[in-house]
Design an enzyme around this catalytic site. Structure first.
Site, PDB file in Angstrom:
ATOM      1  N   CYS A 213     -30.010 -18.453 -38.438  1.00 15.68           N
ATOM      2  CA  CYS A 213     -31.361 -18.814 -37.726  1.00 15.68           C
ATOM      3  C   CYS A 213     -31.729 -17.390 -37.388  1.00 15.68           C
ATOM      4  CB  CYS A 213     -31.028 -19.949 -36.430  1.00 15.68           C
ATOM      5  SG  CYS A 213     -30.246 -19.172 -35.058  1.00 15.68           S
ATOM      6  N   GLN A 214     -32.687 -17.409 -36.305  1.00 16.73           N
ATOM      7  CA  GLN A 214     -33.465 -16.003 -36.302  1.00 16.73           C
ATOM      8  C   GLN A 214     -32.640 -15.164 -35.375  1.00 16.73           C
ATOM      9  OE1 GLN A 214     -36.103 -15.098 -37.814  1.00 16.73           O
ATOM     10  NE2 GLN A 214     -35.881 -13.097 -37.170  1.00 16.73           N
TER      11      GLN A 214
END
Length: 320
Positions: A213-214
């Site tokens: 994910c980020q």
């Protein structure tokens, strides 16, 4: 005060039972209620030990989302009249949400320590994808995935933008925007109920699966669900896409991976850490662009206030 509790705790709590992870961890919504009250003048201790006077019960209500804090849904609950007492109660509930969040983070991180999930750097993940045919699962929301993503990756968001238009959701969106969404560009999120069914349908449980994910938190939450579902060859992108350097992963999209997590006015003005780092690399040209944007915003604000003043004078003349 209720709106403040909703937004702060929503940003803090991540999981299928929580609401709106902006940035690092996502969240889902549960119903709660704010109340309009009629007061009486009795004095008695509240349920959590805070002594309160002028306690009042509600006769009407409006809904917002947040489980467990300032939660007075579906029942007539005494509400403290004094703002200082309300702040104490709300702070206590918010502290509980933060405590739950920290416990969840420890639980997710323990997966790596126990060996259930193996940690990979961005460079190691790139080698694994190229040389060993590992699959990459991108669990970011559409707002981040649309900017840049790993080539040939599988995109199934664990949280995504809440597109509902019912009155309750619109109220939450307005609250999210006013409490910082306009600056960070983070929209209201909700848990993707189709996350696990879609993963099982697209990815075999025997696959070597890298999850990213980020910032790295939502992917750990996803790994917990994947492990419970029977996936055993799980790898976690340590630090998320924010830690990816140019060339570590083969990408689709024009922006660097660490730019996918920024937005709003802070991105437009260049007031984010990743843009400052980029300005240091690119020099005066990039800085001049950001300065021109800032100058444009200042001029637009000045023109707005000047126009508002002129409009006020015009209406004043009409009255006379």
């Amino acid at each position: 005060m209720a709106a403040i509790c909703v937004n702060v705790a929503a940003a803090a709590v991540t999981g299928p039972k929580a609401s709106a992870l902006q940035g690092g961890a996502g969240a889902t919504a549960a119903a709660a209620t704010t109340t309009t009250t009629t007061t009486t003048t009795r004095t008695r201790p509240s349920r959590n030990g805070v002594h309160a006077s002028h306690i009042s019960c509600s006769s009407s209500s409006s809904t917002f989302a947040a489980p467990g804090f300032c939660n007075i849904a579906r029942r007539r609950t005494p509400t403290i009249r004094h703002s200082s007492s309300r702040k104490i109660l709300c702070a206590q509930d918010l502290a509980e949400q933060i405590k739950e969040m920290k416990a969840a983070e420890k639980r997710w991180e323990s997966q790596v320590k126990e060996g259930k999930v193996k940690s990979l750097t961005a460079k190691e993940a790139g080698y694994a994808i190229q040389l060993s045919n590992y699959s990459f699962l991108d669990v970011r929301p559409s707002t981040e995935h649309s900017k840049v993503y790993v080539k040939d990756s599988i995109w199934i968001p664990i949280y995504d933008v809440d597109k509902s238009l019912d009155p309750g959701t619109l109220l939450k969106k307005l609250s999210n925007f006013s409490m910082g969404g306009w600056w960070s560009g983070l929209p209201l999120m909700k848990y993707n109920e189709r996350f696990m069914p879609d993963v099982v349908a697209q990815i075999p449980k025997s696959a070597n699966l890298i999850v990213g994910c980020q910032k790295g938190l939502r992917s750990l939450a996803a790994c917990e669900q994947l492990y419970k579902a029977g996936y055993r060859n799980l790898y976690w992108l340590n630090g998320g896409f924010d830690a990816v350097q140019e060339g570590d992963l083969e990408k689709e999209g024009s922006q660097p991976f660490n730019f996918a997590g920024i937005g709003g006015m802070s991105e437009f003005l260049g007031w984010t850490d990743v843009q400052r780092a980029e300005a240091a690399k690119q020099g005066m040209t990039y800085r001049a662009l950001l300065f021109a944007r800032l100058l444009g915003v200042i001029l637009a604000v000045d023109l707005f206030f000047l126009g508002a003043q002129q409009l006020g004078h015009y209406f004043q003349q009409l009255r006379q």
